[in-house]
Design a protein around this motif. Structure first.
Motif, PDB file in Angstrom:
ATOM      1  N   GLY A   1      44.269-111.081 -29.713  1.00 59.14           N
ATOM      2  CA  GLY A   1      44.736-109.862 -29.156  1.00 59.14           C
ATOM      3  C   GLY A   1      43.492-108.844 -29.027  1.00 59.14           C
ATOM      4  O   GLY A   1      44.156-107.762 -29.030  1.00 59.14           O
ATOM      5  N   ARG A   2      42.411-109.204 -29.451  1.00 58.86           N
ATOM      6  CA  ARG A   2      41.310-108.009 -29.593  1.00 58.86           C
ATOM      7  C   ARG A   2      41.199-107.370 -28.521  1.00 58.86           C
ATOM      8  O   ARG A   2      40.861-106.189 -28.601  1.00 58.86           O
ATOM      9  CB  ARG A   2      40.190-108.905 -30.011  1.00 58.86           C
ATOM     10  N   VAL A   3      41.460-107.956 -27.169  1.00 54.26           N
ATOM     11  CA  VAL A   3      41.038-107.036 -26.029  1.00 54.26           C
ATOM     12  C   VAL A   3      42.095-105.757 -25.996  1.00 54.26           C
ATOM     13  O   VAL A   3      41.483-104.743 -25.528  1.00 54.26           O
ATOM     14  CB  VAL A   3      41.212-107.910 -24.903  1.00 54.26           C
ATOM     15  N   GLN A   4      43.123-105.736 -26.463  1.00 56.81           N
ATOM     16  CA  GLN A   4      43.967-104.931 -26.494  1.00 56.81           C
ATOM     17  C   GLN A   4      43.904-103.884 -27.523  1.00 56.81           C
ATOM     18  O   GLN A   4      44.035-102.695 -27.693  1.00 56.81           O
ATOM     19  CB  GLN A   4      45.507-105.228 -26.285  1.00 56.81           C
ATOM     20  N   LEU A   5      43.499-104.698 -28.774  1.00 61.77           N
ATOM     21  CA  LEU A   5      44.010-104.123 -30.317  1.00 61.77           C
ATOM     22  C   LEU A   5      42.604-103.285 -30.595  1.00 61.77           C
ATOM     23  O   LEU A   5      42.723-102.411 -31.488  1.00 61.77           O
ATOM     24  CB  LEU A   5      44.310-105.356 -31.250  1.00 61.77           C
TER      25      LEU A   5
ATOM     26  N   ARG B   1      49.858-102.763 -21.985  1.00 62.52           N
ATOM     27  CA  ARG B   1      49.257-102.793 -23.515  1.00 62.52           C
ATOM     28  C   ARG B   1      49.604-104.036 -24.399  1.00 62.52           C
ATOM     29  O   ARG B   1      49.224-104.228 -25.506  1.00 62.52           O
ATOM     30  CB  ARG B   1      49.460-101.390 -24.365  1.00 62.52           C
ATOM     31  N   ARG B   2      50.351-104.800 -23.578  1.00 60.64           N
ATOM     32  CA  ARG B   2      51.074-106.011 -24.482  1.00 60.64           C
ATOM     33  C   ARG B   2      49.711-106.879 -24.897  1.00 60.64           C
ATOM     34  O   ARG B   2      48.835-107.262 -24.193  1.00 60.64           O
ATOM     35  CB  ARG B   2      51.724-107.048 -23.391  1.00 60.64           C
ATOM     36  N   TYR B   3      49.738-107.215 -26.087  1.00 57.46           N
ATOM     37  CA  TYR B   3      48.379-107.906 -26.941  1.00 57.46           C
ATOM     38  C   TYR B   3      48.529-109.123 -26.342  1.00 57.46           C
ATOM     39  O   TYR B   3      47.409-109.795 -26.582  1.00 57.46           O
ATOM     40  CB  TYR B   3      48.691-107.786 -28.213  1.00 57.46           C
ATOM     41  N   PHE B   4      49.822-110.032 -26.270  1.00 55.26           N
ATOM     42  CA  PHE B   4      49.564-111.453 -25.800  1.00 55.26           C
ATOM     43  C   PHE B   4      50.891-111.725 -24.929  1.00 55.26           C
ATOM     44  O   PHE B   4      52.063-111.199 -25.433  1.00 55.26           O
ATOM     45  CB  PHE B   4      49.878-112.191 -27.065  1.00 55.26           C
TER      46      PHE B   4
END
Length: 551
Positions: free
Chosen positions: A104-108, A133-136
């Motif tokens: 989930g790095r792209v969002q987190l 913003r959903r991480y996955f």
């Protein structure tokens, strides 16, 4: 009898992968040599963390519903990644040790950026099902999407348990307990329940960072036992994984000794295939690892064949796409297309470049005057030629040059073939396993009997037809099994028609990067920070593990 007719929906077309089935034998090989580590299981601590999340949830919420687990699991997944990224920023900024490949790095990572600027961070903002913003997307995040298969194979978690995937008592629970006693576990759950995360929380929870295995001796020891199968619990698959990991440790040591070279995938491929290190230094393999090195050499041989065949197939599709502008290219059927392309000036120029009337002549010339297999850094070696070939397809290198390079790789693969051994050596790859993949090392060896004495244009005609017909067979099988259409061309009443874009050739990915990262995470590999480029070397723990295996 009443007959009812209706419309049949056309199959859904997708881009697809491995359009010739040539990559599948490579996947079979590396799946046998590195079981339990996949191309998407990048960090070793997930092997402990995911069993711990479920085990500790069961302890704290024994009567909870599946929906409650799912929400807390997703928050835990996000918090774990945030901790790793924050720990990197607060310590040595070593991305490789801390935040690399965390779920989930792209969002987190942007979420952490905002938190550091003073904005509030709620985990639930990233765990919902709505886009944004959903991480996955997967309900169980990295576990459901990436790690479930590997954790099941290593018997750390049981995907068949209901109502959610459980840890195993024998292997998963001991790892979970090792995390519980060495980290501020209760504080972790307090943050999950509170939902709002502060920078102080992330700093207090730094012991959860992916880098922390080496600081938790119990967890580290148990992961060593699993990955290196030190208790011989995983039978042949455990033995193969142990030997491959030992080979990586050994190669890193030898590369470091012979000039401070780093352990890279390119050098791994070259060393196992050619038996040499940079500068043509011999790579002396310990007897315990020779069969493993030989198996990886067959993987590389198959991958060279695969890239070459994909490249020629791409050229065929390009020529078919432009056949309307060339009266001499007949696209009415596969056989007529292959014959007419083989008679074209393109193939004529490629044959002129080779300066050999037949494949047998070319093989003889290359075996006598060609590049030695040990000289993999030479531009005419098959490794360099196959790389140039694949890159040239996308760079629009003259196609006659590429076809001549393709035939040189084919000839060199025949030069290197050990006809006294099975095409796949001692690997347990049966004819049945290869049935759906017509182009493989065994069928390639058999093709030499047809190709060796025929004029090169006839060889090219047979090669083109083999590739085109194989693609139709592979795409039909995929259509039957998945209802998805992956055809790159199809026969119609107007002749052959190209469908969608021409797929670029690509090598397979042999789990190398993931295996090396796992070895770093469990403290078996380090960086020599005293040399330029900080090359990889075995740590004292890694040396001990390697010597256990080498005997």
């Amino acid at each position: 009898m009443q007959v009812k007719t209706g419309w049949v929906r056309p199959p859904h077309a997708i881009g697809g992968l491995d359009h010739l089935g040539t990559q599948a034998p490579c996947v079979l090989i590396y799946s046998q040599l590195l079981p339990g580590i996949t191309n998407v299981t990048d960090r070793a601590r997930y092997y402990s963390f995911y069993p711990w999340v479920v085990w500790s949830f069961d302890k704290r919420f024994p009567n909870a519903s599946a929906d409650t687990l799912r929400e807390f699991y997703r928050r835990a997944d996000c918090l774990f990644s945030l901790i790793a990224e924050r720990h990197s920023r607060q310590t040595d900024h070593d991305h490789e040790l801390h935040g690399a490949a965390m779920v989930g790095r792209v969002q987190l990572v942007p979420a952490l950026d905002r938190l550091e600027k003073g904005q509030e961070l709620r985990l639930s903002d990233y765990t919902g099902s709505a886009p944004g913003r959903r991480y996955f997307l997967n309900p169980f995040g990295g576990l459901g999407q990436y790690y479930a298969g590997a954790l099941s194979q290593l018997e750390l978690m049981d995907p068949s348990s209901k109502p959610w995937m459980k840890y195993t008592v024998e292997r998963g629970q001991p790892l979970a307990e090792a995390i519980e006693v060495a980290t501020p576990a209760s504080y972790f759950w307090d943050v999950l329940e509170r939902d709002v995360v502060t920078l102080g929380d992330l700093d207090h929870l730094a012991g959860f960072c992916a880098c922390s295995i080496r600081h938790n001796p119990i967890e580290q020891q148990r992961l060593h036992d699993i990955f290196f199968d030190r208790k011989s619990e995983f039978a042949e698959l455990g033995l193969q994984r142990r030997k491959t990991l030992a080979l990586l440790l050994h190669l890193s040591r030898e590369l470091h000794k012979t000039g401070g070279h780093d352990l890279t995938e390119a050098r791994f491929r070259a060393a196992v295939y050619a038996g040499t290190l940079p500068g043509q230094h011999s790579y002396l393999i310990p007897p315990t690892l020779r069969s493993t090195k030989d198996a990886w050499a067959l993987y590389q041989r198959n991958d060279l064949l695969s890239v070459t065949m994909q490249s020629v197939f791409a050229i065929c599709l390009e020529q078919l796409l432009g056949s309307g502008a060339h009266d001499d290219i007949d696209g009415s059927s596969v056989e007529r297309f292959a014959q007419s392309l083989a008679r074209s000036s393109l193939v004529g120029e490629a044959c002129s470049r080779l300066d050999a009337p037949s494949l047998a002549t070319l093989v003889h010339k290359l075996s006598r005057d060609g590049v030695s297999i040990s000289d993999w850094e030479h531009p005419d070696h098959e490794i360099a030629t196959a790389q140039r070939l694949a890159a040239g397809v996308e760079r629009h290198t003259p196609r006659d040059e590429l076809l001549s390079d393709a035939l040189r790789v084919i000839a060199l693969l025949y030069v290197r073939d050990d006809l006294t051994a099975r095409a796949y050596g001692n690997l347990p790859i049966t004819d049945d396993a290869l049935e759906d993949y017509p182009i493989n090392l065994a069928s390639f060896r058999a093709r030499y009997g047809r190709w060796q004495d025929c004029p090169l244009p006839e060889l090219f005609a047979d090669l083109f037809a083999w590739l085109m017909n194989t693609h139709l067979r592979v795409a039909l099988r995929k259509l039957r099994q998945t209802t998805h259409s992956t055809f790159r061309f199809r026969p119609t009443e107007r002749g052959l028609q190209v469908v969608d874009d021409v797929p670029p050739p690509a090598p397979t990915t042999p789990r190398f990067r993931q295996a090396v990262q796992v070895l770093r995470d469990v403290g078996a590999l380090d960086r020599d920070r005293g040399l330029p480029g900080k090359p990889t070397i075995p740590s004292p723990d890694g040396t001990r593990l390697m010597e256990e295996i080498l005997g």
